[in-house]
Design a protein around this motif. Structure first.
Motif, PDB file in Angstrom:
ATOM      1  N   VAL A  67     -35.418  24.254  -0.543  1.00  9.91           N
ATOM      2  CA  VAL A  67     -36.577  24.082   0.316  1.00  9.91           C
ATOM      3  C   VAL A  67     -37.582  23.201  -0.410  1.00  9.91           C
ATOM      4  N   THR A  68     -38.100  22.196   0.284  1.00 13.06           N
ATOM      5  CA  THR A  68     -39.183  21.373  -0.244  1.00 13.06           C
ATOM      6  C   THR A  68     -40.435  21.655   0.563  1.00 13.06           C
ATOM      7  N   LEU A  69     -41.582  21.484  -0.085  1.00 15.01           N
ATOM      8  CA  LEU A  69     -42.836  21.931   0.493  1.00 15.01           C
ATOM      9  C   LEU A  69     -43.821  20.785   0.605  1.00 15.01           C
ATOM     10  N   LYS A  70     -44.515  20.716   1.738  1.00 16.69           N
ATOM     11  CA  LYS A  70     -45.592  19.756   1.942  1.00 16.69           C
ATOM     12  C   LYS A  70     -46.899  20.534   2.128  1.00 16.69           C
ATOM     13  N   LEU A  71     -47.900  20.188   1.310  1.00 15.30           N
ATOM     14  CA  LEU A  71     -49.137  20.953   1.284  1.00 15.30           C
ATOM     15  C   LEU A  71     -50.078  20.534   2.417  1.00 15.30           C
ATOM     16  N   GLU A  72     -51.219  21.204   2.482  1.00 11.31           N
ATOM     17  CA  GLU A  72     -52.163  20.981   3.580  1.00 11.31           C
ATOM     18  C   GLU A  72     -52.713  19.566   3.589  1.00 11.31           C
ATOM     19  N   ASP A  73     -52.836  18.934   2.412  1.00  9.84           N
ATOM     20  CA  ASP A  73     -53.383  17.581   2.368  1.00  9.84           C
ATOM     21  C   ASP A  73     -52.315  16.514   2.538  1.00  9.84           C
ATOM     22  N   GLY A  74     -51.096  16.901   2.859  1.00  8.76           N
ATOM     23  CA  GLY A  74     -50.020  15.947   3.090  1.00  8.76           C
ATOM     24  C   GLY A  74     -49.202  15.610   1.870  1.00  8.76           C
ATOM     25  N   THR A  75     -49.600  16.064   0.693  1.00 11.67           N
ATOM     26  CA  THR A  75     -48.831  15.785  -0.516  1.00 11.67           C
ATOM     27  C   THR A  75     -47.629  16.719  -0.605  1.00 11.67           C
ATOM     28  N   THR A  76     -46.627  16.281  -1.350  1.00 12.85           N
ATOM     29  CA  THR A  76     -45.410  17.068  -1.528  1.00 12.85           C
ATOM     30  C   THR A  76     -45.499  17.873  -2.813  1.00 12.85           C
ATOM     31  N   TYR A  77     -45.197  19.148  -2.726  1.00 13.51           N
ATOM     32  CA  TYR A  77     -45.225  20.016  -3.906  1.00 13.51           C
ATOM     33  C   TYR A  77     -44.100  19.612  -4.847  1.00 13.51           C
ATOM     34  N   LYS A  78     -44.411  19.559  -6.131  1.00 16.38           N
ATOM     35  CA  LYS A  78     -43.488  18.975  -7.106  1.00 16.38           C
ATOM     36  C   LYS A  78     -42.224  19.811  -7.318  1.00 16.38           C
ATOM     37  N   SER A  79     -42.293  21.101  -7.141  1.00 14.92           N
ATOM     38  CA  SER A  79     -41.139  21.969  -7.396  1.00 14.92           C
ATOM     39  C   SER A  79     -40.448  22.328  -6.086  1.00 14.92           C
ATOM     40  N   THR A  80     -39.137  22.441  -6.152  1.00 18.46           N
ATOM     41  CA  THR A  80     -38.362  22.881  -4.989  1.00 18.46           C
ATOM     42  C   THR A  80     -38.156  24.384  -5.062  1.00 18.46           C
ATOM     43  N   GLY A  81     -37.991  24.987  -3.913  1.00 16.75           N
ATOM     44  CA  GLY A  81     -37.778  26.425  -3.840  1.00 16.75           C
ATOM     45  C   GLY A  81     -36.410  26.753  -3.286  1.00 16.75           C
ATOM     46  N   SER A  82     -36.150  28.034  -3.169  1.00 15.04           N
ATOM     47  CA  SER A  82     -34.869  28.507  -2.633  1.00 15.04           C
ATOM     48  C   SER A  82     -35.146  29.507  -1.523  1.00 15.04           C
ATOM     49  N   LEU A  83     -34.275  29.487  -0.517  1.00 15.06           N
ATOM     50  CA  LEU A  83     -34.414  30.405   0.617  1.00 15.06           C
ATOM     51  C   LEU A  83     -33.894  31.769   0.199  1.00 15.06           C
ATOM     52  N   GLU A  84     -34.774  32.771   0.281  1.00 16.70           N
ATOM     53  CA  GLU A  84     -34.419  34.112  -0.170  1.00 16.70           C
ATOM     54  C   GLU A  84     -33.704  34.912   0.913  1.00 16.70           C
ATOM     55  N   PHE A  85     -34.227  34.911   2.140  1.00 14.84           N
ATOM     56  CA  PHE A  85     -33.588  35.666   3.202  1.00 14.84           C
ATOM     57  C   PHE A  85     -34.064  35.150   4.547  1.00 14.84           C
ATOM     58  N   SER A  86     -33.319  35.509   5.572  1.00 14.84           N
ATOM     59  CA  SER A  86     -33.682  35.197   6.950  1.00 14.84           C
ATOM     60  C   SER A  86     -33.850  36.505   7.699  1.00 14.84           C
ATOM     61  N   GLY A  87     -34.888  36.572   8.510  1.00 17.07           N
ATOM     62  CA  GLY A  87     -35.181  37.801   9.239  1.00 17.07           C
ATOM     63  C   GLY A  87     -34.033  38.201  10.159  1.00 17.07           C
ATOM     64  N   VAL A  88     -33.936  39.509  10.401  1.00 19.42           N
ATOM     65  CA  VAL A  88     -32.851  40.035  11.232  1.00 19.42           C
ATOM     66  C   VAL A  88     -33.337  40.437  12.618  1.00 19.42           C
ATOM     67  N   SER A  89     -34.604  40.199  12.904  1.00 21.16           N
ATOM     68  CA  SER A  89     -35.142  40.530  14.218  1.00 21.16           C
ATOM     69  C   SER A  89     -36.078  39.421  14.672  1.00 21.16           C
ATOM     70  N   VAL A  90     -36.235  39.306  15.992  1.00 19.99           N
ATOM     71  CA  VAL A  90     -37.074  38.284  16.605  1.00 19.99           C
ATOM     72  C   VAL A  90     -38.403  38.903  16.987  1.00 19.99           C
ATOM     73  N   ASP A  91     -39.479  38.231  16.619  1.00 20.83           N
ATOM     74  CA  ASP A  91     -40.811  38.693  16.995  1.00 20.83           C
ATOM     75  C   ASP A  91     -40.980  38.510  18.502  1.00 20.83           C
ATOM     76  N   PRO A  92     -41.150  39.598  19.265  1.00 16.82           N
ATOM     77  CA  PRO A  92     -41.253  39.453  20.729  1.00 16.82           C
ATOM     78  C   PRO A  92     -42.500  38.694  21.161  1.00 16.82           C
ATOM     79  N   ALA A  93     -43.530  38.648  20.320  1.00 15.52           N
ATOM     80  CA  ALA A  93     -44.761  37.958  20.702  1.00 15.52           C
ATOM     81  C   ALA A  93     -44.631  36.453  20.559  1.00 15.52           C
ATOM     82  N   THR A  94     -43.877  35.983  19.562  1.00 14.24           N
ATOM     83  CA  THR A  94     -43.760  34.542  19.304  1.00 14.24           C
ATOM     84  C   THR A  94     -42.367  33.990  19.544  1.00 14.24           C
TER      85      THR A  94
END
Length: 407
Positions: free
Chosen positions: A245-272
């Motif tokens: 995962v690569t990250l783009k900050l609020e000011d449009g710059t790219t965060y220097k470090s890459t991350g890893s995806l830890e988990f994906s949710g198992v349920s869907v938020d009914p509101a969104t």
């Protein structure tokens, strides 16, 4: 009017007429120049594998968060940390008046000593009765009573020990320590404030922000389409244990470090109608703070056997179908209907409608007409897979591929 003047005017009119006729005759003999052959820029396309990423919105969240609360009642005598500073696990933060709890410990110790003395006395009497009851010097009933008294004394000792342990624990709670290492927040109480353990008065909060979590929101529809593509073989996983995962900050710059995806949710938020994905990023400089809005590009896999066509080269016909303009072997323009998928880094992914090494016009298509002869200005190299292709959610459009161009 004198005759000489009239004669001069007639001569001048005749001369003008002669010049006009001569120019007209010259104009009739000159043919219009043919229009110039338009020059076009083309690009040869070919099938290739394209790594895909999806861009999702999200917010940062602390790796660990601990609310420091009072566990005993009393007056805060001292605050022992600097607000906003980093603290270590076990570091003292507050001191609550310990005098009542020291007294409780002393009382519990005295109660324990008394219970131990009673136990010693009842145990000694029981030992004597064991000898006497064998010689019928005491009754069986008296022996049973002595045995019950000894057991009761032993229970009193155990209860006194538990009371002493509780008193010591409460005394220890008067020194409030940091449960985790991290950065402290604003103190919610001041010296002299009365806090309660029953209501768990909030004292301060400690957050650990290295590493940092990023919680992302993905539409359940997109997740469903992703799983279908993987099941159908249209999208292949890259084999990594964790999606990068690569990250783009609020000011449009790219965060220097890459991350890893830890988990994906198992349920869907009914509101969104979305599913939460969580990624973890290193944050040694504490640049990321909890609650920041970010956009993250998450790798989804590799799209095999697909073509990439620049977005300006794709137009829409009256039926809404995606079309491109090709340059044939005779340098004549041909319109081809194609089937497009996602929009990736300014390129449409074309799944049907084109063949390898066909030349498509990349610019100025609106000024060209099918069947016209053109001059190829420059041929760009065939498309290659982008190292970081980011798919725009909902950007795909579908047309019907021409039968002659079907692969």
């Amino acid at each position: 009017m004198p005759l000489t003047t009239l004669a001069r005017r007639c001569v001048l009119a005749a001369a003008v007429t002669t010049v006009t006729l001569t120019l007209a005759a010259c104009g009739e003999d000159k043919k219009p120049a043919p229009p110039p052959v338009p020059e076009v820029t083309v690009m040869a396309v070919r099938h290739d594998s394209v790594p895909l990423k999806v861009e999702l919105p999200g917010r940062t969240a602390p790796f660990l968060l601990a609310e420091v609360r009072a566990r005993v009642d009393g007056i805060v005598q001292e605050r022992r940390f600097v607000e906003g500073a980093d603290v270590k696990q076990g570091q003292p933060l507050y001191m609550i008046d310990p005098a009542p709890y020291r007294a409780a410990v002393a009382s519990a110790e005295a109660t324990l000593q008394r219970a131990q003395a009673n136990l010693a006395s009842s145990s000694a009497q029981l030992d004597r009765y064991k000898v006497l009851v064998g010689g019928n010097a005491v009754s069986k009933q008296a022996f049973d009573n002595a045995e019950a008294t000894q057991l009761q004394a032993a229970a009193d000792v155990a209860a006194a020990k538990a009371t002493l342990t509780t008193a010591k624990i409460n005394l220890g709670y008067t020194s409030v320590t940091a449960p985790i290492s991290g950065r402290s927040s604003v103190s919610q109480v001041t010296q002299g404030a009365y806090v309660q353990g029953g209501s768990a008065t909030l004292l301060t909060t400690i957050v650990q922000i290295d590493p940092m979590y990023v919680d992302l929101q993905q539409s359940s529809v997109e997740g469903l389409a992703l799983r279908r593509d993987i099941a159908a073989g249209a999208l292949k996983l890259d084999g990594a244990n964790h999606a990068t995962v690569t990250l783009k900050l609020e000011d449009g710059t790219t965060y220097k470090s890459t991350g890893s995806l830890e988990f994906s949710g198992v349920s869907v938020d009914p509101a969104t109608g979305s599913v939460t994905l969580r990624a973890k990023f290193p944050n040694p400089d504490h640049l990321l703070l909890p609650g920041m809005y970010v956009r993250a590009s998450v790798s989804q896999g590799v799209r095999p056997d697909v073509m990439r066509v620049p977005a300006p080269a794709v137009t829409r016909n009256a039926q809404g179908e995606a079309t491109v303009m090709l340059v044939g072997a005779d340098n004549k323009l041909v319109v081809r209907t194609i089937e497009t998928g996602a929009l990736v880094d300014g390129h449409w992914l074309v799944e049907k409608g084109l063949q390898d090494n066909e030349r498509i016009v990349t610019s100025g298509i609106q000024k060209l007409r099918p069947g016209a002869v053109v001059k190829v200005k420059a041929a760009a190299p065939a498309t290659t897979a982008a190292p970081a292709a980011t798919a725009v959610a909902g950007a795909g459009a579908t047309g019907t591929a021409a039968p002659a161009a079907a692969r």
